[in-house]
Scaffold this motif. Structure first.
Motif, short mmCIF file in Angstrom:
data_model
loop_
_atom_site.label_atom_id
_atom_site.label_comp_id
_atom_site.label_asym_id
_atom_site.label_seq_id
_atom_site.Cartn_x
_atom_site.Cartn_y
_atom_site.Cartn_z
N TYR A 113 0.85 -1.20 0.00
CA TYR A 113 0.00 0.00 0.00
C TYR A 113 0.88 1.25 0.00
O TYR A 113 0.53 2.26 -0.60
CB TYR A 113 -0.92 0.03 1.22
CG TYR A 113 -1.82 -1.18 1.38
CD1 TYR A 113 -2.33 -1.85 0.28
CD2 TYR A 113 -2.15 -1.65 2.65
CE1 TYR A 113 -3.14 -2.95 0.43
CE2 TYR A 113 -2.97 -2.76 2.81
CZ TYR A 113 -3.46 -3.41 1.69
OH TYR A 113 -4.26 -4.50 1.85
N THR A 122 -4.96 -6.71 -13.69
CA THR A 122 -6.39 -6.61 -13.41
C THR A 122 -6.75 -7.41 -12.16
O THR A 122 -6.21 -8.48 -11.93
CB THR A 122 -7.20 -7.16 -14.61
OG1 THR A 122 -6.89 -6.40 -15.77
CG2 THR A 122 -8.69 -7.07 -14.34
N GLU A 142 -12.21 -4.43 -3.36
CA GLU A 142 -11.88 -3.68 -4.57
C GLU A 142 -10.99 -2.48 -4.24
O GLU A 142 -10.04 -2.18 -4.98
CB GLU A 142 -13.16 -3.23 -5.27
CG GLU A 142 -13.93 -4.38 -5.89
CD GLU A 142 -15.25 -3.96 -6.50
OE1 GLU A 142 -15.81 -4.73 -7.30
OE2 GLU A 142 -15.74 -2.86 -6.16
N THR A 143 -11.27 -1.81 -3.12
CA THR A 143 -10.44 -0.68 -2.70
C THR A 143 -9.04 -1.14 -2.36
O THR A 143 -8.05 -0.50 -2.73
CB THR A 143 -11.07 0.02 -1.48
OG1 THR A 143 -12.36 0.52 -1.85
CG2 THR A 143 -10.20 1.19 -1.02
N GLU A 146 -7.10 -1.79 -5.54
CA GLU A 146 -6.63 -0.54 -6.15
C GLU A 146 -5.46 0.05 -5.38
O GLU A 146 -4.52 0.58 -5.97
CB GLU A 146 -7.78 0.46 -6.22
CG GLU A 146 -8.85 0.09 -7.23
CD GLU A 146 -9.97 1.10 -7.29
OE1 GLU A 146 -10.35 1.51 -8.40
OE2 GLU A 146 -10.48 1.50 -6.22
N ASN A 147 -5.50 -0.07 -4.05
CA ASN A 147 -4.39 0.44 -3.24
C ASN A 147 -3.09 -0.31 -3.50
O ASN A 147 -1.99 0.25 -3.35
CB ASN A 147 -4.73 0.36 -1.75
CG ASN A 147 -5.79 1.35 -1.34
OD1 ASN A 147 -6.06 2.32 -2.05
ND2 ASN A 147 -6.43 1.12 -0.20
N THR A 151 -5.68 -2.66 -11.42
CA THR A 151 -6.82 -2.03 -12.08
C THR A 151 -8.06 -2.86 -11.74
O THR A 151 -8.09 -4.06 -12.00
CB THR A 151 -6.63 -1.99 -13.60
OG1 THR A 151 -5.46 -1.23 -13.90
CG2 THR A 151 -7.83 -1.34 -14.27
N LYS A 152 -9.06 -2.22 -11.17
CA LYS A 152 -10.25 -2.93 -10.69
C LYS A 152 -11.21 -3.26 -11.82
O LYS A 152 -11.51 -2.43 -12.66
CB LYS A 152 -10.97 -2.08 -9.64
CG LYS A 152 -12.25 -2.68 -9.11
CD LYS A 152 -13.03 -1.66 -8.29
CE LYS A 152 -13.65 -0.60 -9.17
NZ LYS A 152 -14.45 0.37 -8.41
N GLN A 186 -11.28 -6.32 -19.35
CA GLN A 186 -10.24 -5.49 -18.75
C GLN A 186 -8.86 -6.13 -18.90
O GLN A 186 -7.87 -5.47 -19.19
CB GLN A 186 -10.54 -5.26 -17.26
CG GLN A 186 -9.59 -4.32 -16.55
CD GLN A 186 -9.66 -2.91 -17.09
OE1 GLN A 186 -10.72 -2.30 -17.10
NE2 GLN A 186 -8.54 -2.40 -17.57
N ASN A 191 -4.79 -1.63 -19.41
CA ASN A 191 -4.84 -1.73 -17.96
C ASN A 191 -4.20 -0.56 -17.23
O ASN A 191 -3.79 -0.68 -16.09
CB ASN A 191 -4.19 -3.04 -17.49
CG ASN A 191 -5.17 -4.19 -17.59
OD1 ASN A 191 -6.38 -3.99 -17.62
ND2 ASN A 191 -4.67 -5.40 -17.65
N PRO A 195 -6.17 7.97 -13.58
CA PRO A 195 -6.61 7.99 -12.19
C PRO A 195 -7.68 9.04 -11.94
O PRO A 195 -7.72 10.06 -12.63
CB PRO A 195 -5.32 8.34 -11.42
CG PRO A 195 -4.46 9.05 -12.41
CD PRO A 195 -4.78 8.43 -13.73
N ARG A 199 -7.86 10.05 -6.39
CA ARG A 199 -6.64 9.23 -6.27
C ARG A 199 -5.41 10.06 -6.61
O ARG A 199 -4.36 9.88 -6.00
CB ARG A 199 -6.72 7.99 -7.16
CG ARG A 199 -7.64 6.93 -6.57
CD ARG A 199 -7.31 5.54 -7.09
NE ARG A 199 -7.95 4.56 -6.23
CZ ARG A 199 -7.38 3.99 -5.18
NH1 ARG A 199 -6.15 4.31 -4.85
NH2 ARG A 199 -8.03 3.10 -4.45
#
Length: 232
Positions: A113, A122, A142-143, A146-147, A151-152, A186, A191, A195, A199
């Motif tokens: 992170y 993905t 999902e968060t 992304e952290n 790519t979500k 995706q 990919n 942002p 973000r």
């Protein structure tokens, strides 16, 4: 003739049993391979790995993940993620959250992170539940993805409380197929999305903090190596 690039996909499964969550991921795999039979699909069952609980010493965050005092399967999992083009986070709903072993998996990767690296890859999430609470868990996973830099691709929540009617089973298969379709689209496309403003703002706030910390810390060197101090 140019050879088609083989995509590697890894599912991280946080269930103690190979039942509803595992079966959902198997169905996801079947649908994914209908789009592309050359996709390589692998499973990591967290309950079958040796992944000790994080001690909260902050060594990985402050000075680098190699200084973690725990010697287990973390690096094996890390290498699999690095070698994968796509990743599925799959967990049942336990007390309105992911399972303890899945939360520990995320805790053990907290250094990523700080130093996200899975760009161009993905991720999606599959949450199974008996009744409710799954949407909040899906958003959380999902968060976290992304952290980490992924790519979500929008995941799904599946109600798998037994016994299921045939209609319920049919609806479950349709939802998994939609999720696999979004993931494949995706996985096969661009990919590196632009942002969001939020973000971008958070990155710039974090970068400012890293610029001002002691240069002995790993975050400073990571940002410098990536050229992020000079980026927009």
């Amino acid at each position: 003739m140019k050879m088609k690039e083989i995509k590697k996909v890894t599912a991280i499964i946080g269930s103690a049993r190979k039942k509803a969550t595992f079966h959902a991921v198997q169905e996801f795999e079947r649908n994914l391979k209908e789009f592309d039979k050359c996709i390589e699909f692998d499973y990591i069952f967290l309950y079958d790995t040796h992944l000790e609980f994080c001690k909260g010493c902050l060594a990985c965050i402050g000075y680098g993940e190699k200084l973690c005092p725990l010697k287990d399967d973390r690096d094996m999992i890390l290498n699999k993620l690095r070698q994968s083009d796509g990743v599925i986070f799959a967990s049942p709903n336990f007390s309105f959250q992911v399972t303890a072993i899945f939360k520990n998996f995320l805790d053990r990767f907290s250094f990523v992170y700080h130093r996200p690296e899975f760009f161009g890859k993905t991720m999606t999430a599959i949450v199974t539940q008996g009744w409710r609470g799954g949407q909040e868990i899906l958003k959380y996973l999902e968060t976290m993805g992304e952290n980490l830099g992924f790519t979500k691709s929008k995941g799904c929540v599946l109600t798998t409380l037994d016994p299921m009617t045939e209609l319920q089973k049919k609806r479950l298969k349709i939802e998994i197929k939609k999720t696999a379709s979004r993931f494949y689209e995706q996985l096969s496309g661009n990919n590196y999305p632009v942002p969001t403003l939020f973000r971008l703002m958070m990155f710039r706030i974090g970068r400012k903090y890293v610029q001002n910390i002691d240069q002995k810390f790993r975050d400073y060197h990571y940002y410098n190596e990536k050229g992020w101090f000079k980026s927009g």
